[in-house]
Write a protein that holds these residues in place. Structure first.
Motif, short mmCIF file in Angstrom:
data_model
loop_
_atom_site.label_atom_id
_atom_site.label_comp_id
_atom_site.label_asym_id
_atom_site.label_seq_id
_atom_site.Cartn_x
_atom_site.Cartn_y
_atom_site.Cartn_z
N LEU A 181 2.17 38.31 62.43
CA LEU A 181 2.46 37.51 63.62
C LEU A 181 2.75 38.40 64.82
O LEU A 181 2.70 37.94 65.96
N MET A 191 -1.13 33.22 61.92
CA MET A 191 -0.61 31.90 62.29
C MET A 191 -1.30 30.79 61.49
O MET A 191 -0.65 29.85 61.03
N HIS A 198 0.57 28.03 59.08
CA HIS A 198 0.48 26.57 59.25
C HIS A 198 -0.44 25.90 58.23
O HIS A 198 -0.19 24.79 57.81
N ASP A 249 13.62 40.16 63.15
CA ASP A 249 12.69 39.49 64.07
C ASP A 249 11.60 38.76 63.29
O ASP A 249 11.25 37.62 63.59
N VAL A 261 11.08 34.67 63.48
CA VAL A 261 9.85 34.12 64.06
C VAL A 261 9.02 33.41 62.99
O VAL A 261 8.54 32.29 63.18
N ARG A 299 10.71 30.11 61.81
CA ARG A 299 10.63 29.05 62.82
C ARG A 299 9.23 28.42 62.82
O ARG A 299 9.08 27.19 62.89
N LEU A 300 8.20 29.24 62.73
CA LEU A 300 6.83 28.73 62.77
C LEU A 300 6.49 27.99 61.48
O LEU A 300 5.83 26.94 61.50
N VAL A 351 7.61 24.37 61.20
CA VAL A 351 6.84 23.33 61.91
C VAL A 351 6.09 22.46 60.90
O VAL A 351 6.04 21.24 61.05
N VAL A 352 5.54 23.08 59.87
CA VAL A 352 4.77 22.32 58.88
C VAL A 352 5.57 22.04 57.61
O VAL A 352 5.22 21.14 56.84
N ALA A 368 -0.62 22.02 63.74
CA ALA A 368 -0.99 22.61 62.44
C ALA A 368 -2.47 22.96 62.34
O ALA A 368 -2.85 23.86 61.59
N GLY A 400 -3.53 28.77 65.43
CA GLY A 400 -4.05 30.13 65.39
C GLY A 400 -4.84 30.47 66.65
O GLY A 400 -4.81 31.61 67.13
N MET A 422 -2.30 31.08 69.38
CA MET A 422 -1.67 32.39 69.18
C MET A 422 -2.56 33.51 69.73
O MET A 422 -2.06 34.45 70.36
N TYR A 436 3.44 14.26 62.40
CA TYR A 436 4.12 15.32 63.16
C TYR A 436 4.58 14.80 64.52
O TYR A 436 3.77 14.30 65.29
N ARG A 484 8.99 34.04 73.06
CA ARG A 484 9.23 35.10 72.06
C ARG A 484 7.91 35.75 71.65
O ARG A 484 7.82 36.98 71.54
#
Lengths: 333, 333
Positions: A222, A232, A236, A267, A271, A274-275, A278-279, B225, B229, B232, B260, B274
């Motif tokens: 990431l 990413m 996800h 870190d 990070v 947190r990501l 989401v899922v 979701a 990517g 990102m 979601y 971040r």
């Protein structure tokens, strides 16, 4: 699905380093490697039985695997003679190189004539769907790294082997060419078209038994400016229940990016979690896998003990200490 | 580079909604739209001059743009007659549909014979490099959203227009098919192979004058979701100095993902900043762009005032209020 057992083709490799992909198969799926084929001048040696094509066929081999990095990046005429002999003798041929078998008309023709298959493991074999984000059954563990090439595949494979030893339900899910050759199938994620990356990972890790774990091979980082989008999509699409943080403490900068220092493990933890949440809001960071190959045994153990005290989760080098404590950490998820 | 002026081909579109892509060109680059071509039964009307192919050629048109979503997802025989006439008359043909002009042998043949070009704007026109993460000169602004389709392209275009009006140096950088048709070039990011996404964005936003701004069209959302990517890769390849947060307050769930809910703008701010600071530690969140089309004027203004007080940065709907305050916010970066 690439059929085992394999004959590992080492071509005219100048040393064992050029045969790294074949070595991965020997390390992680030795039962799939029936023998090696070395051409004249080959300096690599996997320490397994040398076989001719005919001996391989007689031994029940199904696929010749090109497990070597070639000189100059081309599939040479010398190699082709052997690959065509293999196809004519009834073997499939699989290849993890950037250069593709399917771009060589003489190989394509030989495969068609013999009714055999050419597997370019860097080419997505199916049209993946767009990800739908729907919650799936079963459990998933994803290795994420502070950088590329810090041991994410090694960690997933070591955990998978340990879980099988303990009689747990688990599958290694390959996302790169070396992992695909080890497992026999998978998704070559870095070659998938952007819109379908997360969908490819969902496809790779479908619904499963409630107590089954997918050990998903990570890619990139990431925090890596070149490849973070791929990572990413894994976070996800993989919908992980558990993350394992992977790190190599002696690296001076991000791989291929001399201007970038590595992030701290804190870190990465913050990070990535947190990501992932989401899922999957229930996702947790289960443990830390450190590649300590460039440290002495004493330094490595001190580093790991310090890290574990600092971050409050198991920190191990699975190569030195085994993956047992990482597997046990999954039980707390 | 797709050459203007354009003849906008509306085919047999059943309504103006089907001609949304052509409408985008009318809204944002009206000087590029010399006329429209409507077949018998076409119910769409952009309110510009109807032209035959011959009239378009006489008016200096260079490219026929298929700016309409076709029925059944195919390039119909009826359409082809017109497209071939255009090629034979000396026009290039550009198309933003999933179905590609290059997959239609009769169109390919007609283009070759006439020495004209077919532009499939969903197909990457070059082999992009792997991103190198090196710091580039000039400034870059990226719109990031709480969801897909919340107004990121609109925001970048509105800011670009405002900056041009003020005599500032600025370029709109298109990353989707509609943006590419508006700008005449860009990167169809969702169709790029995973490993090269961030490199494609670097390619799109090269070194520039110190006081020049790239307004980069966003894609997807870090919280979506299916497409995170891609987003990102924009954040890390785009190396933004400024982020604009985009939001649509009345949406009940993430687009296409009924399970979601949308993240808060605070969540988007924290996560996007971040990640952006990995490649540009000086990056700041400059402002908020809200699509209030489903709110009354009074509700919208109250919502924006509240948001601005809560988050401490300008919050505007550029459609209702113009993009002036967002552009001014960049001056503080």
């Amino acid at each position: 699905m690439i059929q085992a057992p394999y004959l590992l083709f080492l071509g005219d490799a100048p040393d064992n380093l050029a045969a790294k992909m074949a070595q991965g198969i020997i390390d992680w799926r030795p039962e799939a490697a029936a023998g090696q084929y070395r051409m004249e001048g080959c300096k690599a040696n996997l320490g397994i039985k040398d076989m001719t094509i005919q001996e391989a066929v007689a031994a029940g081999v199904k696929t010749l695997v090109v497990g070597v990095v070639n000189r100059g990046g081309i599939i040479s005429q010398g190699w082709k003679t052997v690959l065509i002999e293999a196809l004519e003798a009834g073997l499939d041929v699989a290849c993890g190189l950037h250069n593709q078998l399917r771009d060589e008309p003489d190989l394509v023709e030989a495969a068609e004539k013999a009714g055999r298959s050419l597997f370019d493991v860097r080419v997505p074999p199916v049209q993946y769907p767009v990800a739908n984000g729907k919650k799936r059954t079963g459990k998933r563990c994803l290795a994420v790294g502070t950088d590329c090439s810090v041991g994410k595949m090694y960690t997933a494979l070591a955990m998978h082997r340990e879980m099988e030893k303990r009689g747990m339900k688990a599958t290694f899910r390959a996302t790169g060419q070396c992992g695909i050759l080890i497992e026999g199938n998978g998704v070559p994620l870095d070659a998938v078209v952007a819109d379908f990356m997360a969908g490819a990972v969902e496809y790779l890790t479908p619904n499963n038994d409630a107590d089954h774990w997918d050990l998903i091979e990570g890619q990139g980082s990431l925090f890596h400016a070149s490849y973070s989008g791929v990572t990413m999509a894994l976070v996800h699409g993989g919908q992980p229940d558990a993350l394992i943080l992977c790190h190599e403490p002696t690296r001076p900068h991000m791989r291929g990016l001399p201007d970038y220092t590595l992030p701290s493990l804190e870190d990465l933890r913050d990070v990535a979690l947190r990501l992932a949440q989401v899922v999957n809001p229930a996702c947790k960071v289960a443990g830390i896998s450190v590649n300590t190959q460039h440290m002495s045994e004493a330094d490595a153990l001190a580093y790991l003990a310090d890290l574990e005290a600092r971050m409050g989760i198991p920190a191990v080098d699975p190569f030195r200490q085994g993956a047992g404590r990482l597997v046990e950490a999954l039980a707390c998820i």
